[in-house]
Design a protein around this motif. Structure first.
Motif, PDB file in Angstrom:
ATOM      1  N   HIS A  40       0.812  -1.210   0.000  1.00 51.08           N
ATOM      2  CA  HIS A  40       0.000   0.000   0.000  1.00 51.08           C
ATOM      3  C   HIS A  40       0.841   1.252   0.000  1.00 51.08           C
ATOM      4  CE1 HIS A  40      -4.068  -1.531   0.297  1.00 51.08           C
ATOM      5  NE2 HIS A  40      -3.538  -2.563   0.934  1.00 51.08           N
ATOM      6  N   GLU A  41       1.808   1.239   0.826  1.00 50.34           N
ATOM      7  CA  GLU A  41       2.656   2.418   0.913  1.00 50.34           C
ATOM      8  C   GLU A  41       3.396   2.686  -0.381  1.00 50.34           C
ATOM      9  OE1 GLU A  41       5.260   2.713   4.183  1.00 50.34           O
ATOM     10  OE2 GLU A  41       3.642   2.567   5.661  1.00 50.34           O
ATOM     11  N   LYS A  62       2.444   2.005  -3.311  1.00 57.89           N
ATOM     12  CA  LYS A  62       1.541   2.611  -4.269  1.00 57.89           C
ATOM     13  C   LYS A  62       1.312   4.082  -3.939  1.00 57.89           C
ATOM     14  CE  LYS A  62      -1.150  -0.981  -4.392  1.00 57.89           C
ATOM     15  NZ  LYS A  62      -2.440  -1.455  -3.877  1.00 57.89           N
ATOM     16  N   GLN A  63       0.978   4.270  -2.712  1.00 54.13           N
ATOM     17  CA  GLN A  63       0.693   5.639  -2.325  1.00 54.13           C
ATOM     18  C   GLN A  63       1.816   6.579  -2.715  1.00 54.13           C
ATOM     19  OE1 GLN A  63       1.420   6.671   1.593  1.00 54.13           O
ATOM     20  NE2 GLN A  63       0.343   8.620   1.506  1.00 54.13           N
ATOM     21  N   VAL A  96       2.262   7.005  -6.593  1.00 54.13           N
ATOM     22  CA  VAL A  96       1.235   7.824  -7.222  1.00 54.13           C
ATOM     23  C   VAL A  96       1.330   9.258  -6.754  1.00 54.13           C
ATOM     24  CG1 VAL A  96      -1.228   8.203  -7.451  1.00 54.13           C
ATOM     25  CG2 VAL A  96      -0.318   5.885  -7.531  1.00 54.13           C
ATOM     26  N   SER A 129      -3.511  14.138  -5.034  1.00 56.35           N
ATOM     27  CA  SER A 129      -3.294  12.887  -5.734  1.00 56.35           C
ATOM     28  C   SER A 129      -4.286  11.840  -5.262  1.00 56.35           C
ATOM     29  CB  SER A 129      -1.894  12.402  -5.418  1.00 56.35           C
ATOM     30  OG  SER A 129      -1.725  12.371  -4.024  1.00 56.35           O
ATOM     31  N   ILE A 130      -4.306  10.780  -5.981  1.00 53.48           N
ATOM     32  CA  ILE A 130      -5.137   9.665  -5.572  1.00 53.48           C
ATOM     33  C   ILE A 130      -4.280   8.718  -4.750  1.00 53.48           C
ATOM     34  CG2 ILE A 130      -6.783   7.950  -6.392  1.00 53.48           C
ATOM     35  CD1 ILE A 130      -6.389   9.171  -9.183  1.00 53.48           C
ATOM     36  N   ARG A 131      -4.632   8.613  -3.514  1.00 49.66           N
ATOM     37  CA  ARG A 131      -3.898   7.668  -2.677  1.00 49.66           C
ATOM     38  C   ARG A 131      -4.731   6.401  -2.571  1.00 49.66           C
ATOM     39  NH1 ARG A 131      -3.191  11.107   2.631  1.00 49.66           N
ATOM     40  NH2 ARG A 131      -2.671  13.094   1.674  1.00 49.66           N
ATOM     41  N   LEU A 132      -4.174   5.336  -3.002  1.00 50.42           N
ATOM     42  CA  LEU A 132      -4.948   4.103  -2.944  1.00 50.42           C
ATOM     43  C   LEU A 132      -4.409   3.136  -1.903  1.00 50.42           C
ATOM     44  CD1 LEU A 132      -5.735   3.727  -6.676  1.00 50.42           C
ATOM     45  CD2 LEU A 132      -7.251   4.354  -4.813  1.00 50.42           C
ATOM     46  N   ASP A 133      -3.781   3.660  -0.954  1.00 47.51           N
ATOM     47  CA  ASP A 133      -3.319   2.786   0.108  1.00 47.51           C
ATOM     48  C   ASP A 133      -3.743   3.442   1.398  1.00 47.51           C
ATOM     49  OD1 ASP A 133      -1.797   4.997  -0.258  1.00 47.51           O
ATOM     50  OD2 ASP A 133      -0.255   4.172   1.028  1.00 47.51           O
ATOM     51  N   GLY A 134      -3.198   2.981   2.434  1.00 48.03           N
ATOM     52  CA  GLY A 134      -3.588   3.537   3.720  1.00 48.03           C
ATOM     53  C   GLY A 134      -4.891   2.890   4.172  1.00 48.03           C
ATOM     54  N   LYS A 192      -9.884  -3.326  -2.827  1.00 45.65           N
ATOM     55  CA  LYS A 192      -9.421  -3.010  -1.492  1.00 45.65           C
ATOM     56  C   LYS A 192     -10.137  -3.809  -0.424  1.00 45.65           C
ATOM     57  CE  LYS A 192      -6.629  -0.233  -3.110  1.00 45.65           C
ATOM     58  NZ  LYS A 192      -5.207  -0.633  -3.060  1.00 45.65           N
TER      59      LYS A 192
END
Lengths: 309, 309, 309, 309
Positions: free
Chosen positions: A3-4, A6-7, A10, C34-39, C84
Motif C-alpha cells: 500500500h505504501e 503505491k501511495q 502515485v 493525488s489519488i492515494r490508494l493505500d492507507g 481493497k
DNA sequence: AATGAATGAGTTTTCATTCAT
DNA sequence: AATGAATGAAAACTCATTCAT
C-alpha cells in the motif's frame, strides 16, 4: 509494504506532475505523441492509463522537463474521448480504473523512494535553482511532497539538510577518486583518470556543481571545508606518486600545491564553460583537450618535438 | 595660476566630471541647479561656474548639437560681472577657479574619507566576511560609523550597494586588462601580462575575491554576469590574436573557449591556494610557475620520456 | 441517510463548493491532490471523494467537454472497493459521506471564529479607529490574538487585507442594491428602497463607513474606485427607469448625474450626522425625512407662499 | 530686496520647470508655438529670453500643466540657433545674458512670494496629489525650492503644516459664509447664496477639496473637527432664521440637523461629480439644479402646482 | 536664516522552526 | 510518523526631524 509503495509512487508522480504549467506546451505536445489510439475502446483506455503512468516514470527519471498535474491531463483525455466517440465521463472513469489496477502492478516492482530521498531530491532541485539563502524550506517540502514538519523529522535544520545533501554526493565522488589514487597506474594515467572521474561526476550531477563550489562558503564554512577536505584527504597519496615521478624527471619541478590548485581550477573553468553552454554536451568530451593542455601546455612546440599530439 | 595651468585644470576637470555620470543624479543635479544671481560675490561665481559646467557636460554628452567653448561665455560673464559690480577680470578668473575647485572637491577631494567611501569600505568588510545574504545593512552601517538612513542616502538598497562596490573595483581590473589586450605585444607576452594584471589586482583586493567570484550568482545574476561579461567583452580581440598565432603554428589547436575558461580557472585555483594560505605571500610570485605550466604543461618533455601517451 | 438525502447533500455541497473559488488555490489544491490508494479504508474513501470532487468541479467550470455524473463513477468505485476489500456498498456511501462532510467542513464550518475572521475583525477595529496609514500590522495581529506571521499567511500584505475587508462587505451591499434595481417597482419606490438598503447596511456596519468612504482614496485608488464603480455599475438600469419616469412627467428634468451624486451625498451627509451622534439611533429612522426632502424639497409649497423665487 | 527678488524668481522658476518631464511633449509643443523667430539675431535672443521668462510666469499662474527644467530648453534653443544660423554657443550665451538682464526688470514688479507662501503652495500641491501620509516633507521642500530645514523654521512639523494650510483657506471660506449669514436676506436667498459661496470656493480651490474633506480624519482628528466646527459655528444664526421661516410655514418641519447635514452632503456629492469630470466645468453652473432639487425635490409636482419652475 | 546630510525609531515583510493534532 | 498552522525574531527599508555649518 504494498500500500505504501503505491501511495508514494502515485503521490510523488502527481506532485511532480503538478508543476508543468510553466513549461507551456511542453506537456501537451508530448502527450499527443506516442500513443496508439486505435483498437477497441478497452485498448484505448488501457493505452491511456499506461501512458499516464509511463509519464510518471519518465518524469522520475528526469527525462521530462518538469512535472505534470492530473488536471493537465483531463482535457487531453476528454479530447481523445470525444475523438473516439467514447462518452467523456465513461472514458474518464475507465482510465481511472485502469490506472488503479495498473499502478498496482507497476508499483510492485518500483523501489519506493524513501521520504528522505524525496526530500533530498527536492532540496537539490531548489538549492541549485535558487542558492541556499533564496531557497525556502517551504518550497523544498512542497516539491518533495511532504509536510514541512516531516522534513524536520529527517533533518535538524535547513543547513543540515544542505550539508547532508552535498556530503552524500561528495562521498560518491570521493569513493571514485580514492579508487583511482589507490590504484597502481602511473602518474599521468592516474591524473587522467582522476580528471575523468570528476568530469563524469558532474556530468551526472549537473545541478550539484554550483551548490558545492559556489554556495559552499556561506553555509557556515562547513561545506567548503568539506569539499576541499575530501579532495585533499587523499592528496598525500598523490603527492608521493608525484614526487616520485618528479624525481624520475617525468614531471616538472613546479610547486605541487600550485599545480594541484591550478589543475582543479582549470577543471572548474571548463565546467563553467560547460554550464554556460547549458550542459549541452558531455563534459567528458573536454577531457582530451584538458589533458593535452595541462600535460604539455597550449604552446605548440611540435615543430621540434614530434612525439606529441 | 597662469593660463596654461587653468586650461590644464579645466581639461582635467571636465574629463573627471564625465566620470561622475554613473552616480545617478550626480550630473543631473548639476544641470537642474538654478542660476542664482544674488547673494555674495562668492556665491555668484559659484553659481556661474556650475551653470557653465552643466551646459558643457550636456554638450559633451552629445545632447547639444554643437560644442560650447569657454570663450563664448566670456562676454556673458563680463556682462554679469559688470552688472554685479565685480571686476570682470576678477569675476572671470573667479569662475574658472570655482570650476576647478568644484571638480577637485567632487572628484579628487577625499581629504577625509567621504561618507560614501566609509560605507563602501565597511560594506567590503562585511560582505567579504559573511557573504551577501548574511551581511546585514545594520552591521554595515554600524561598521561604517553612520546611521542606517545615511547608508540609504547613498545606495538605493543592499543589492545596489553590493553591485556598486563590486562594479567599482571591477572597472579598474577591466581597464587594466583592456590596456593589455589593446596593446601590440605578441600573444604569449600578452597572456603573461594579462595573468600578471589579474594577480596584481587580487593581491591588492584580497577580500574582494570571494565577492566577485563566489557571491556573484545570488545577487540577481547581475554580478556574475558582469564579471564574466566584462572579461568576455574583450575576448574577440584576444581570439583574433590567438587565431593568428595558431595559424603561425605558435599555439595548439585546442578549442579556444575550453582553454580560455580553463586558464581563468587555473588562475582562480591558484588564488584559492593563496587564500588558503591566508594571502601570506604575494600572488604575483606564482606567475612564473603558472605561465610555465599553462604554456608548456607540467610534464617534463625535455628528456624524451617514453612512458607517456 | 437515504438516497434522496444524499442527492440533496451532494447538490448543496457542489453548489457551495463552487463558491470556494475565490479563496485562491482553494479549489486548485483539490484538483492537485493525488489519488492515494493505500492507507486505511478511511483514507481511501477520503481520497476518492476529493478526487471526484475535483473532476466534478473542472466539469462545472466548463473545462471539460461534458458533465460527469456521479453514477458513471460508481463502477470505478466498486472496482476499487473490491480491490481493497471494502464492501462496494459501504465504500460508495462512505465516499459520498466524505464528499458531503468535506464541503461542510470547508464551507459551513465556522464553529469557532476562524483565524481569518479573527484577523478581519481586528482589522476592521484598527483600521476604522486609526485609518489605513496609522494602523499597524502589529496592532491588528495583536488584537486578533495571532502572530504577525499568521496574518501574512492569510493576507499577502496590509493593503490586501484592507481591500479584502472592504470588498467583502461591499459585495453584500451591492448584492442588496442590485436586487432592488433589478426589481419591478416604480421609480420612487425603488429609490426609497435603495436608500433604505443603504441606511440598513451602515446601521449594521457602522465602523466600516469611514473605511469605505473616507479612506478609499489613499489605498491605491482601488477602494474608492471599487466603491463608486460598484455603485455605478447598476446605474444604467436606474437611468433607464428614471428617463422613463421623466418622460411621464413624474420627475423633473434636472441632470441625472447631478441628482444621483447629490442624493448619494445627501445620504452620506445624514450618515455623518448619525456618526456625530455616535450612532445612537437607528439610521433607518432618518429615511422618511430624507425621502420627503429629496422627493419634494424642504420648502413647504403646500400654502402657496409668494415670497419665493 | 532686489537681489533676493531675482534669486527667488529664477530659482523658483527653474525648480518648477524641473518637473515637466512627466508630461511628455507638453512642453515641447508649447515651446515651439508663439515665438517670433524672424528679425535680427539680437531680436531673436531677446525673444527667446523673454519667452523663457514668460513661461515662468505662466507656470506660476498654474496655466501650464507642470514645471520645466532649464535643460529641457537647451535643445530647443539649440535647434533654433541652428535654424537661424547663429552659433549655438553664442546664441546660448546671448540668451543667458538677456535672461539675466530681463529677469531683473521683470522681477522688480513681481510681488515676491514669501518663503512661507512657497512652502504652502508646494504643500497644497503635494498633499492634494498624494494625501497626507503619502506626501513627504522632502518633496514639499523640494517643490517649494527651499531646504528641508527651512520648512521646519516655518512649521513645527508636517502635521502643523497641513493644518495651517487647510485652516488658512478655510478661514477665507468661513469669512464669506459669515458675511452671508450675517446679512438680512430671507432664508431661501441666504441658503442659495451660501451654496454659491461654497461652490465658488471649491471652484477656486479645487485641489483643496480632498484635503479638507477626505484627508481630515487621519491628521489627529483636528482638521475634520476644524472643518465642521468652522461650518457649524455659525449654525445657530442659520438655525434661528430657519426656525423663523418654519413658523411662517415657509419650510417643512423636518429635523434641522438632518436637512443641514443632508444639504451639505448633497453639495459634496455634486462636487464629487465635478471632480469625477476633472473639474472641467464651473461648479457654480450646478447651482440652479441643486437649488431646485433641494428646495422643491426632484419629483415633478407641477401638474398641480403652477407657481414653481 | 537657510541648508541638507545624518539619524534611528518605526514599519512592513519574510521564513526557519515549533508543536498541537 | 506526518502535518501544516502558528509564530516571532530578524531583516530591509522609510521618512519626519534634528543640528552643525
Amino acid at each position: 509494504m504494498n500500500h505504501e509503495n503505491k501511495q508514494q509512487a502515485v503521490r510523488s508522480m502527481l506532485k511532480k506532475l503538478s508543476q508543468v504549467k510553466r513549461e507551456e506546451g511542453g506537456l501537451k505536445s508530448f502527450v499527443m505523441r506516442s500513443i496508439r489510439l486505435d483498437g477497441s475502446e478497452e485498448e484505448i483506455l488501457e493505452e491511456m492509463a499506461q501512458w499516464f503512468l509511463a509519464v510518471r516514470d519518465l518524469s522520475k527519471q528526469g527525462a521530462l522537463p518538469s512535472r505534470f498535474s492530473l488536471s493537465e491531463f483531463i482535457p487531453v483525455f476528454c479530447r481523445i474521448a470525444e475523438d473516439k466517440n467514447i462518452g467523456a465521463d465513461r472514458f474518464f472513469s475507465g482510465v481511472l480504473e485502469k490506472m488503479v489496477l495498473e499502478s498496482e502492478e507497476v508499483l510492485r516492482g518500483a523501489p519506493k523512494p524513501s521520504t528522505k530521498d524525496k526530500i533530498l531530491d527536492a532540496a537539490l532541485d531548489v538549492f541549485s535553482e535558487k542558492g541556499f539563502h533564496l531557497a525556502t524550506v517551504d518550497e523544498i517540502a512542497e516539491r518533495a511532497g511532504v509536510g514541512k514538519g516531516t522534513l524536520y523529522r529527517y533533518f535538524a535544520n535547513k543547513e543540515t539538510l544542505f550539508n547532508e545533501l552535498v556530503q552524500l554526493r561528495l562521498d560518491e565522488l570521493e569513493k571514485s577518486a580514492m579508487a583511482i589514487l589507490d590504484g597502481e597506474d602511473d602518474v599521468l594515467t592516474m591524473i587522467t583518470k582522476y580528471l575523468r572521474v570528476y568530469f563524469e561526476f558532474f556530468d551526472q550531477n549537473q545541478r550539484l556543481y554550483r551548490l558545492i563550489v559556489q554556495e559552499g562558503l556561506d553555509v557556515g564554512d562547513q561545506v567548503q571545508d568539506l569539499y576541499f577536505k575530501k579532495v585533499m584527504r587523499r592528496i598525500p597519496l598523490l603527492k608521493r606518486k608525484i614526487y616520485g615521478a618528479r624525481q624520475q624527471g617525468l614531471l616538472k619541478d613546479v610547486d605541487f600545491h600550485t599545480v594541484f590548485y591550478g589543475v582543479m581550477g582549470f577543471m572548474h573553468g571548463v565546467i563553467q564553460k560547460w554550464l554556460a553552454r547549458d550542459c549541452s554536451y558531455s563534459l567528458v568530451e573536454e577531457l582530451p583537450g584538458v589533458v593535452e593542455v595541462l600535460f604539455y601546455g597550449f604552446v605548440n612546440t611540435s615543430k621540434f618535438v614530434e612525439s606529441q599530439n
